[in-house]
Every structure is written in structure tokens, then in C-alpha cells.
Design a protein around this motif. Structure first.
Motif, PDB file in Angstrom:
ATOM      1  N   GLY A 143      50.709  45.517  48.061  1.00 13.78           N
ATOM      2  CA  GLY A 143      49.331  45.805  47.680  1.00 13.78           C
ATOM      3  C   GLY A 143      49.186  47.090  46.888  1.00 13.78           C
ATOM      4  N   GLN A 144      50.048  48.066  47.156  1.00 16.56           N
ATOM      5  CA  GLN A 144      49.964  49.326  46.426  1.00 16.56           C
ATOM      6  C   GLN A 144      50.323  49.126  44.958  1.00 16.56           C
ATOM      7  N   ALA A 167      46.195  46.796  38.938  1.00 15.95           N
ATOM      8  CA  ALA A 167      44.855  46.273  38.706  1.00 15.95           C
ATOM      9  C   ALA A 167      43.926  47.311  38.097  1.00 15.95           C
ATOM     10  N   ARG A 177      43.738  36.009  40.714  1.00 16.25           N
ATOM     11  CA  ARG A 177      44.809  36.952  40.361  1.00 16.25           C
ATOM     12  C   ARG A 177      45.441  36.619  39.009  1.00 16.25           C
ATOM     13  N   ARG A 210      36.203  52.749  43.332  1.00 15.98           N
ATOM     14  CA  ARG A 210      37.383  53.017  42.514  1.00 15.98           C
ATOM     15  C   ARG A 210      37.434  52.073  41.314  1.00 15.98           C
ATOM     16  N   MET A 226      39.232  45.003  40.343  1.00 16.68           N
ATOM     17  CA  MET A 226      39.597  44.058  41.401  1.00 16.68           C
ATOM     18  C   MET A 226      39.497  44.731  42.760  1.00 16.68           C
ATOM     19  N   ALA A 280      47.385  47.176  43.404  1.00 14.37           N
ATOM     20  CA  ALA A 280      46.193  47.985  43.157  1.00 14.37           C
ATOM     21  C   ALA A 280      46.416  48.890  41.960  1.00 14.37           C
ATOM     22  N   ASN A 292      43.784  48.222  49.853  1.00 13.57           N
ATOM     23  CA  ASN A 292      44.829  48.776  48.983  1.00 13.57           C
ATOM     24  C   ASN A 292      44.429  50.097  48.348  1.00 13.57           C
ATOM     25  N   LEU A 293      43.787  50.967  49.125  1.00 17.07           N
ATOM     26  CA  LEU A 293      43.557  52.319  48.617  1.00 17.07           C
ATOM     27  C   LEU A 293      44.896  53.049  48.618  1.00 17.07           C
ATOM     28  N   PHE A 320      40.441  44.107  46.813  1.00 17.85           N
ATOM     29  CA  PHE A 320      41.347  43.276  47.608  1.00 17.85           C
ATOM     30  C   PHE A 320      40.855  43.132  49.043  1.00 17.85           C
TER      31      PHE A 320
END
Ligand SMILES: Nc1ncnc2c1ncn2[C@@H]1O[C@H](COP(=O)(O)OP(=O)(O)OP(=O)(O)O)[C@@H](O)[C@H]1O
Ligand SMILES: [Mg+2]
Lengths: 451, 262
Positions: free
Chosen positions: A345-346, A352, B65, B169, B101, A349, B107-108, B103
């Protein structure tokens, strides 16, 4: 239905029970002793036996190190305490200590080594001071640019144009880091803020702020160029380098290059581009599967065979290259392990929001992964520091090499144990410091994350 | 009481224009031998708000996605704001910086503060100066109602707050399209509404939104169109009133009865 409502009405008042003191002899020193050392018959026996063994060793060590110590002697023969028995010849260590540290470096030039060491320490101290900003830049410049300055100070001799530039850049960086750190400590604002303010750019757009800073950098560079113009050191060819100094040079370069090279190799190994991946895998597997001593021998004896006639390659340089390649291969696997700990996920992100591959690696993935890698990285560094003693086998006089050489000196022949003990203490201090520092780093880096 | 819920649930005015924001034609995708997306044809107009639902594994996440190339489609064409998605990295980066996007798992970036999470991409992708980026970030953090958390790390926030930071964000990049992949399904029930409220406010600003969600109340209120997917196909799409009142396919009926029954 009615029952439930009635129960709800009559609610009991909850009063917590008072806390009682723990049973006697479970806390404090006596409790600790009972629980940890004398918990039952077997445990007590083991404790007593271990104490006897430790005491025995201590007594023996005391006899060897202190009771039989000979502190003043001009050669090994004078270290006898009885006509047949040698004492513990600390006098020999004292006599040779400078050589253990600096090898055969000329006495009158040793200050250069010390001076470079002091510069490095001053360069790195700001990284530990909380008030100083731009720590990453300071640390990076120390790792990447300081070696040129140190290299010249150690080697001396003539500078070609490249060294002229690099030494000036390094000196300029050092001066800047010092000014910056002092400004941060005493005024709380870093050097770039001061430059911008003093040149009156603070009222202009932020995009213009870089120009006065660049101007300052150029001025500092020219100043350094001018400063070093008249400075020339006597040439000290690197076969004179030795002792702990040489050990630190080899392991220092190995350590400094291992991490960046390891990161690149690890990323290459995970790359989608097949050629890059195959090359990285081949490199890593090759260098991990061959003993360091073999690589060292190949680098210093076999590699020159492939070079054109008359082309001479320096032994120290090839040893350093060998150590770096070896260390990089190991580090690559450590880094890969750390990268695997970062959730998918990192990466997603980071992609993205539009970051490029290198940006997401540099800002998102690596900073997190490095935190997980610290214990392994430091273990690797410690291993590397100790493994450099292998260069004594290919005839370089590092700390161990010097010790071997001393034991063959005619007037000190047979002086083995005391220098080896000294070397062990030196290595222990170095490694223990690294280990403690890594624990400190882990605690500190973990603190900010709040998880 | 009754009137209040009615006004609360009043459907948002549609602001969809006839300009196409995302167009997908004959999109196919496989994971190995597994055919995840089958001949997807879909056009999404500027300002349109779309809710995608469907059973687990039906390919909803994969579909959205593909729009910002977190997954690569193998067949068919996708174009976003007129830019065609192909292996050209420049196009991909252009599209990603225009498409936000959010999630399911937030997903920070845990090693950065909330504010740094929000300013990183604007500074490095949009070339803003730090101060500009911080101003914009604070503006959006205020819009998602957590300006006071700016200096904290994500790990110190609740799930609902983290998801709102994630929305902020994305918004800091000033995107034209927002993708949401089950933004509320990792949240405790009492936090779902705080995130949905933020999304509704975002919808009111006329953002093009593509939301994978099973929050049917949200779909009724916000969506211009509800899409039902199963086995990698778009089974049915319709306005929310029609979709919930008289679903055409029996698969949709079954699905609706399942999710509305609990
Ligand atoms: N990287 C992958 N490799 C292989 N198969 C995958 C991969 N990602 C998803 N799949 C499979 O593709 C199918 C569709 O996945 P997708 O995540 O799009 O479903 P979804 O509709 O979002 O489901 P959910 O509601 O559970 O999130 C699933 O069967 C899943 O197992
Ligand atoms: Mg999904």
C-alpha cells in the motif's frame, strides 16, 4: 421485560478494592537475588559454580595483567621477572603503541592523520545536536565529500586539477557546516536563512532564494581554493599507512560505500527490467558465495595478471575495492529484507499521488525500510570492521598486520599476547560503541512514528 | 423528524456535463489465467458521481486501479481527460497527478506528519514551494475538519481521521477526478459517517467521483449512476432510484436483498 427494567434501575455502586503491598521478599534486591539466582536447589548450585568460575578467571586475569606486569623495559629480554619467566610485557605495547595506531607513517607527519580525524569528528558532531537543521545534508556531505580531503591529507604530494577542486569543495563544505552549526546553535536559524536575510532576499519570492545561497557557495569555494593554494604536504605513499589508521581507512570506505551500493543492488534485484535484475542477482550471489580472503587474493594477485604490461595497480586500492564489493553484496540482501517489510500500500499510495520511482523510494520506502534494517546494517558494519583484519594476510600492515610484524622484531621477538589483547580491546570498544549507537538510533527513530 | 430525514437524504443535484472524463472501451485484464475484467465499456462524464458495487472478487478494485495504472490492463483502451493510458511513463505520471485515490487501508505515510503527508506530492510533483503547499494543505485539512492534527503522525489518529487525512492528501494535488476504493469498510461504524460527510461535501463541489462502496445510503444520495459488477462484468447500471427500486437482472436483485437485509 419487566425484570430487565428493574435490574437497570437498581445499579450498584462500584468501589475499587485498595491495592495491597506485594508479598515480602519478591521485590527489591533480595527479591531479585532470590528470583534470579537462588530459585531452588539446582539454580543455587549453578549460581555458586558460576561465581567460583568467574572468580577464578578474575584472579588469573589479575595475575597476568597486573601482578606480573612489566611497565618499563627497552626490549623483550628485560621483561623477565625471574631468569626463566617472562612477565606481562606492557612495556612492549607502550613502546609500539604509536606504530599500532599509525603503522609506519612518519612521526613528524602523524598530526595530519589526527587533524583529518578531528575534522571528521567536528563535521559529524552537528548531526547529533538537536538544534541543528539540515542534518541529512551534513551527514551526506561528510560521507561523500570528506574522503577527498582526508585522502589528500593522508597521501600528500602534488595535487592534480581534480584533487585541487575536490579538496577545495571539501574544505568549503567543512567551513559551511561549521558556520551553519554555530549559527543554528546560537541564533536558531540556519545559514541559508541568514544569507537570504542579509542579502535582502527574504522579501522576494521563494523561488529566487536559491540564488544568494549559490553565490555564497561559489564564494566559499573560491576562498577555499585560495586557502589551499600554498598548502602542500609531503608525500606519504600508502605503503607507509598502517595500524588502526589503515584498518579505519579500509573499513570506513567499505562502510560508507556499502549502504548506497547495497541500496542500488537491492533495487536492481527487484527491478522489472530483466537485464538489470539478472546482473544484480549475479553480482550479489557471486560475491556472497566467495570468502572475503579469496576475493582479496584475487584482487591483489590475479587481477593484475589481466592488466596490460607495465600497468601497476596499488595493493591498498585493490584491497579497498575488494572489501567494498564484498560489503555491497551483503548489504544488498539486508536492504532487500528491509524493503520486503514495507506494505504494498505504501508503494501504491506513493505512485497514486504521482511521485516518480526514485521519489517514492527516497521519500517513502527507504526511510521506513532503513528503520527496520538498522540492527542488521550495524551488524554488517561491525562484521566488516573486524573482517578488514584479513588484509594483513595479503601483506598490508593494518592493526593485526602491525602486531604480527612487532612479534618478529629482533629485540621484541615473541611479544604476542599483550599486543593481541590490546587489539581485542580496541576492536571491542569500536564494535560496542557501534552496537550501542544502533540501539540509540532504533529508539530515536521509532519514537517519532507514534505507532 | 420525518421531514428532517427527508431533507437530509435529499439527492444532490447532478452536475454532470457531457464532456468525457474517463472512457474505457473493451477493457480486458487477466491475473495469470484468471479473467478479472471482461470487455468493460464505460464512459464517465465530468462532474459525474458514480458508485460501483458488487460481490467480493468481482473486480471492482481492479477496475478503478486500472484508471491510474496501479494495475495494467492488457487489452482495450482507457483514456483519462483525453490522455491515453499506455506504457508511456510521462502519460502515466500526468494522469496520476490529476487523479486522486483513496484506499480502503488509508495508506498514509507513517513516518511523516499529517502536514508532510499532504505537502510531499505538491512540492515534488507540482513544484510548489513549501509555504504554498503548506497553505493549501491547511486549507484542505480544515475542509476535512482536522486542521488541529496537522503536526501529529498518522499512527496517533483514529481510523476515521486517518481516512480524512488521506482524502485531504489527494485533494492537495488539486485532482480533477477522485477514486475511492471502499473508503469506509475498514472503519468502525461510528467513524463511517464522518468520512461519508466529507465525501458528500466533496461531491457538492462538483468533483468527478468514482466510488467503490456498499454504503447504499450514500449511493442513493450522491450517485448519478450506480454500477453493479459481478465476475468482472458490468451487469447493470442505472440511476440510484431505478437501480434500487426495480433492478433488472436477477443477480442484482439477489445482491441487493443480501446487502439490504442486514
Ligand atoms: N495481484 C493479483 N494477483 C492475482 N489475482 C488477483 C490480484 N488482485 C486481485 N486478484 C483477484 O482478482 C479478483 C478481483 O479482485 P478485486 O480486488 O478487483 O475484487 P473486488 O471486487 O475489489 O473485491 P473486494 O470487494 O473483496 O475488494 C479477485 O478474485 C482476486 O482474487
Ligand atoms: Mg476491493
Amino acid at each position: 421485560m419487566t425484570e430487565i427494567t428493574e435490574q437497570n434501575k437498581v445499579s450498584e455502586k462500584f468501589v475499587p478494592k485498595p491495592s495491597l503491598p506485594p508479598p515480602p521478599n519478591t521485590t527489591g534486591a533480595i527479591g531479585w537475588l532470590r528470583y534470579n539466582l537462588f530459585d531452588g536447589f539446582l539454580s543455587s548450585c549453578l549460581t555458586v559454580l558460576s561465581l567460583i568460575a568467574i572468580g577464578f578467571m578474575c584472579v588469573n586475569f589479575y595475575e597476568w595483567a597486573f601482578a606480573k606486569a612489566v611497565l618499563e623495559a627497552a626490549n623483550r629480554q628485560e621483561c623477565r621477572i625471574t631468569p626463566t619467566e617472562f612477565g606481562t610485557c606492557w612495556a612492549g605495547v607502550k613502546f609500539w603503541f604509536t606504530r599500532f595506531i599509525y603503522g609506519r607513517y612518519t612521526d613528524t607527519e602523524i598530526w595530519r592523520v589526527n587533524f583529518a580525524a578531528i575534522i571528521l569528528i567536528l563535521w559529524m558532531i552537528p548531526v547529533w545536536l538537536p538544534r541543528v537543521t539540515a542534518k541529512l545534508n551534513i551527514a551526506l556531505s561528510g560521507v561523500l565529500i570528506f574522503p577527498f580531503l582526508a585522502g589528500y591529507m593522508f597521501l600528500g604530494g602534488d595535487r592534480n586539477w581534480f584533487m585541487e577542486i575536490m579538496v577545495s569543495v571539501a574544505l568549503g563544505c567543512f567551513i559551511t557546516v561549521m558556520i551553519h552549526s554555530l549559527l543554528c546553535l546560537f541564533t536558531g536559524a540556519g545559514i541559508s536563512r541568514w544569507i537570504i536575510q542579509l542579502t535582502g532576499f527574504s522579501s522576494r519570492s521563494e523561488r529566487l532564494h536559491k540564488f544568494p545561497v549559490i553565490m555564497f557557495a561559489v564564494i566559499i569555494f573560491l576562498l577555499s581554493l585560495f586557502l589551499i593554494n600554498d598548502v602542500a604536504f609531503k608525500e606519504m605513499p600508502n605503503n607507509l599507512w598502517g595500524g588502526l589508521f589503515l584498518t579505519l581507512v579500509i573499513s570506513g570506505i567499505g562502510i560508507a560505500s556499502a549502504l548506497p551500493a547495497g541500496i542500488l543492488l537491492a533495487l536492481g534485484r527487484r527491478s522489472k527490467m530483466t537485464v538489470i535484475r539478472v546482473l544484480c542477482v549475479a553480482f550479489i550471489e557471486l560475491f556472497r558465495s566467495v570468502p572475503l580472503i579469496t576475493i582479496l587474493f584475487m584482487a591483489t594477485t590475479m587481477f593484475p595478471l589481466f592488466l596490460p604490461e607495465g600497468f601497476h595497480i596499488n595493493k591498498l586500492a585493490s584491497a579497498i575495492v575488494a572489501v567494498c564489493l564484498f560489503a555491497a553484496a551483503y548489504m544488498a540482501e539486508v536492504v532487500r529484507g528491509g524493503l520486503q517489510a514495507i506494505p504494498k500500500g505504501q508503494y501504491e499510495a506513493a505512485e497514486a499521488v504521482g511521485l516518480t520511482y526514485w521519489q517514492s523510494m527516497g521519500f517513502i520506502v527507504m526511510p521506513q525500510a532503513l528503520k527496520y534494517m538498522i540492527p542488521n546494517i550495524v551488524s554488517n558494519f561491525m562484521g566488516l570492521f573486524k573482517d578488514t583484519t584479513l588484509v594483513s594476510i595479503i601483506g598490508l600492515y593494518d592493526l593485526l598486520g602491525m602486531i604480527n610484524a612487532v612479534s618478529q622484531d629482533p629485540s621484541w621477538i615473541g611479544l604476542h599476547h599483550e599486543p593481541l589483547f590490546t587489539a581485542a580491546v580496541i576492536f571491542f570498544i569500536g564494535c560496542f560503541a557501534m552496537s550501542k549507537y544502533s540501539q540509540y538510533l532504533e529508539r530515536n527513530l521509532g519514537a517519532g512514528h507514534g505507532r | 423528524m420525518n421531514t428532517k430525514t427527508e431533507t437530509e437524504n435529499k439527492q444532490l443535484q447532478s452536475v454532470a456535463s457531457d464532456e468525457v472524463a474517463i472512457s474505457m472501451s473493451k477493457v480486458n485484464k487477466w491475473f495469470g489465467n484468471f479473467h478479472v475484467l471482461k470487455d468493460i465499456d464505460l464512459s464517465i462524464y465530468k462532474g459525474e458521481r458514480i458508485v460501483i458495487c458488487g460481490p467480493s472478487g468481482s473486480g471492482k478494485s481492479t477496475l478503478i486501479r486500472c484508471i491510474n495504472r496501479l494495475e495494467e490492463h492488457q487489452d482495450g483502451d482507457i483514456s483519462v481527460n483525453g490522455v491515453t493510458l499506455d506504457s508511456n511513463l510521462k502519460n502515466i505520471h500526468a494522469i496520476r497527478s490529476d487523479v486522486g485515490m483513496v484506499f480502503q487501508s488509508f495508506n498514509l505515510f507513517p513516518h511523516l506528519t499529517v502536514l508532510e503527508n499532504c505537502t510531499l506530492a505538491p512540492v515534488w510533483v507540482r513544484n510548489m514551494t513549501k509555504t504554498e503547499a503548506q497553505e493549501i494543505a491547511m486549507e484542505y485539512l480544515t475542509r476535512v475538519k482536522i486542521p488541529e492534527q496537522a503536526e501529529k503522525y498518522p499512527g496517533q489518529l483514529s481510523g476515521g481521521q486517518q481516512q480524512r487525512v488521506a482524502i485531504a492528501r489527494s485533494l492537495c494535488m488539486n485532482p480533477q477526478i477522485m477514486l475511492f476504493d471502499e473508503p469506509t469498510s475498514a472503519l468502525d461504524p461510528e467513524m463511517i459517517s464522518e468520512v461519508l460527510d466529507v465525501m458528500i461535501e466533496l461531491a457538492e463541489t462538483g468533483m468527478t467521483m468514482l466510488v467503490v462502496s456498499h454504503e447504499m445510503g450514500f449511493a442513493r444520495r450522491v450517485a448519478d449512476r450506480v454500477i453493479f459488477m459481478d465476475y468482472g462484468e458490468i451487469v447493470e447500471q442505472n440511476t440510484p432510484e431505478e437501480f434500487f427500486a426495480n433492478p433488472k437482472s436477477d443477480r442484482t436483485k439477489l445482491f441487493l436483498s443480501q446487502i439490504l437485509s442486514h
